[in-house]
Design a protein around this motif. Structure first.
Motif, PDB file in Angstrom:
ATOM      1  N   ARG A   1       0.827  -1.218   0.000  1.00 23.64           N
ATOM      2  CA  ARG A   1       0.000   0.000   0.000  1.00 23.64           C
ATOM      3  C   ARG A   1       0.860   1.266   0.000  1.00 23.64           C
ATOM      4  O   ARG A   1       0.567   2.228  -0.702  1.00 23.64           O
ATOM      5  CB  ARG A   1      -0.958  -0.001   1.179  1.00 23.64           C
ATOM      6  CG  ARG A   1      -2.028  -1.047   1.041  1.00 23.64           C
ATOM      7  CD  ARG A   1      -3.184  -0.807   1.990  1.00 23.64           C
ATOM      8  NE  ARG A   1      -4.160  -1.869   1.925  1.00 23.64           N
ATOM      9  CZ  ARG A   1      -5.051  -2.032   0.961  1.00 23.64           C
ATOM     10  NH1 ARG A   1      -5.071  -1.191  -0.038  1.00 23.64           N
ATOM     11  NH2 ARG A   1      -5.904  -3.029   0.981  1.00 23.64           N
TER      12      ARG A   1
ATOM     13  N   GLU B   1       2.291   1.602  -3.501  1.00 22.74           N
ATOM     14  CA  GLU B   1       1.249   2.052  -4.433  1.00 22.74           C
ATOM     15  C   GLU B   1       0.982   3.541  -4.285  1.00 22.74           C
ATOM     16  O   GLU B   1       0.837   4.250  -5.278  1.00 22.74           O
ATOM     17  CB  GLU B   1      -0.051   1.272  -4.201  1.00 22.74           C
ATOM     18  CG  GLU B   1      -0.026  -0.126  -4.767  1.00 22.74           C
ATOM     19  CD  GLU B   1       0.031  -0.137  -6.282  1.00 22.74           C
ATOM     20  OE1 GLU B   1      -0.874   0.415  -6.919  1.00 22.74           O
ATOM     21  OE2 GLU B   1       0.999  -0.702  -6.825  1.00 22.74           O
ATOM     22  N   GLU B   2       0.930   4.022  -3.055  1.00 24.83           N
ATOM     23  CA  GLU B   2       0.696   5.449  -2.826  1.00 24.83           C
ATOM     24  C   GLU B   2       1.830   6.291  -3.406  1.00 24.83           C
ATOM     25  O   GLU B   2       1.592   7.311  -4.051  1.00 24.83           O
ATOM     26  CB  GLU B   2       0.549   5.729  -1.328  1.00 24.83           C
ATOM     27  CG  GLU B   2       0.185   7.161  -1.042  1.00 24.83           C
ATOM     28  CD  GLU B   2      -0.083   7.434   0.430  1.00 24.83           C
ATOM     29  OE1 GLU B   2       0.021   8.607   0.814  1.00 24.83           O
ATOM     30  OE2 GLU B   2      -0.393   6.482   1.176  1.00 24.83           O
TER      31      GLU B   2
ATOM     32  N   GLU C   1       2.595  -9.182 -10.292  1.00 24.92           N
ATOM     33  CA  GLU C   1       2.364  -7.773 -10.604  1.00 24.92           C
ATOM     34  C   GLU C   1       2.597  -7.490 -12.084  1.00 24.92           C
ATOM     35  O   GLU C   1       1.829  -6.760 -12.705  1.00 24.92           O
ATOM     36  CB  GLU C   1       3.262  -6.886  -9.738  1.00 24.92           C
ATOM     37  CG  GLU C   1       2.830  -6.842  -8.299  1.00 24.92           C
ATOM     38  CD  GLU C   1       3.778  -6.043  -7.422  1.00 24.92           C
ATOM     39  OE1 GLU C   1       4.738  -5.444  -7.935  1.00 24.92           O
ATOM     40  OE2 GLU C   1       3.538  -6.031  -6.202  1.00 24.92           O
TER      41      GLU C   1
ATOM     42  N   TRP D   1       1.404   6.310  -7.209  1.00 24.63           N
ATOM     43  CA  TRP D   1       0.305   7.189  -7.629  1.00 24.63           C
ATOM     44  C   TRP D   1       0.704   8.655  -7.503  1.00 24.63           C
ATOM     45  O   TRP D   1       0.373   9.475  -8.368  1.00 24.63           O
ATOM     46  CB  TRP D   1      -0.963   6.903  -6.833  1.00 24.63           C
ATOM     47  CG  TRP D   1      -1.709   5.732  -7.357  1.00 24.63           C
ATOM     48  CD1 TRP D   1      -1.862   4.514  -6.753  1.00 24.63           C
ATOM     49  CD2 TRP D   1      -2.404   5.629  -8.603  1.00 24.63           C
ATOM     50  NE1 TRP D   1      -2.594   3.672  -7.558  1.00 24.63           N
ATOM     51  CE2 TRP D   1      -2.942   4.332  -8.690  1.00 24.63           C
ATOM     52  CE3 TRP D   1      -2.604   6.514  -9.664  1.00 24.63           C
ATOM     53  CZ2 TRP D   1      -3.677   3.900  -9.785  1.00 24.63           C
ATOM     54  CZ3 TRP D   1      -3.344   6.077 -10.756  1.00 24.63           C
ATOM     55  CH2 TRP D   1      -3.864   4.781 -10.806  1.00 24.63           C
TER      56      TRP D   1
ATOM     57  N   TYR E   1      10.765  -0.817  -2.524  1.00 22.32           N
ATOM     58  CA  TYR E   1       9.737  -1.838  -2.295  1.00 22.32           C
ATOM     59  C   TYR E   1      10.403  -3.208  -2.136  1.00 22.32           C
ATOM     60  O   TYR E   1      10.139  -3.935  -1.189  1.00 22.32           O
ATOM     61  CB  TYR E   1       8.769  -1.812  -3.465  1.00 22.32           C
ATOM     62  CG  TYR E   1       7.699  -2.878  -3.519  1.00 22.32           C
ATOM     63  CD1 TYR E   1       6.815  -3.070  -2.469  1.00 22.32           C
ATOM     64  CD2 TYR E   1       7.541  -3.656  -4.666  1.00 22.32           C
ATOM     65  CE1 TYR E   1       5.808  -4.024  -2.542  1.00 22.32           C
ATOM     66  CE2 TYR E   1       6.532  -4.600  -4.756  1.00 22.32           C
ATOM     67  CZ  TYR E   1       5.665  -4.785  -3.685  1.00 22.32           C
ATOM     68  OH  TYR E   1       4.674  -5.721  -3.769  1.00 22.32           O
TER      69      TYR E   1
END
Length: 113
Positions: free
Chosen positions: A9, A12-13, A80, A16, A60
């Motif tokens: 998460r 991903e943030e 992914e 984005w 990551y």
């Protein structure tokens, strides 16, 4: 899964946010018109995006290494990539379908005249 989800998460943030930042840069480029395009700035933004994207993915990976096995990381990364491939394929199919529908409508309207 409990160990992976927060890392996922967070990553991903970050991704984005990176996309949003670059989207704004390219919107501003288009808003100013073609005569004022600064290609050097665009090139820099494109290269910097790729570098930042790679750095986020590396971070990551480094965080995952601390909590799960190399085998599981490999499975996650492959999953992914496959998901991204499927999204791209779906996007292309949808775009092709919309283009086909548009052509049909245009052709039908053209035949009226």
């Amino acid at each position: 899964l409990a160990k992976i989800e927060p890392i996922f998460r967070e990553t991903e943030e970050e991704l984005w946010n990176l996309l949003s930042k670059n989207r704004e840069a390219f919107r501003n480029r288009r808003a100013n018109g073609p005569e004022s395009v600064n290609f050097e700035a665009i090139n820099e933004a494109m290269v910097n995006f790729e570098v930042e994207n790679a750095n986020i993915h590396k971070k990551y990976y480094q965080k995952l290494k601390k909590v799960v096995s190399a085998e599981l990381i490999n499975k996650l990364l492959r999953a992914e990539k496959e998901y991204q491939r499927e999204l791209t394929t779906t996007q292309r199919s949808k775009m092709a379908e919309r283009a086909k529908e548009t052509l049909i409508i245009l052709f039908q309207n053209f035949r009226k005249y």
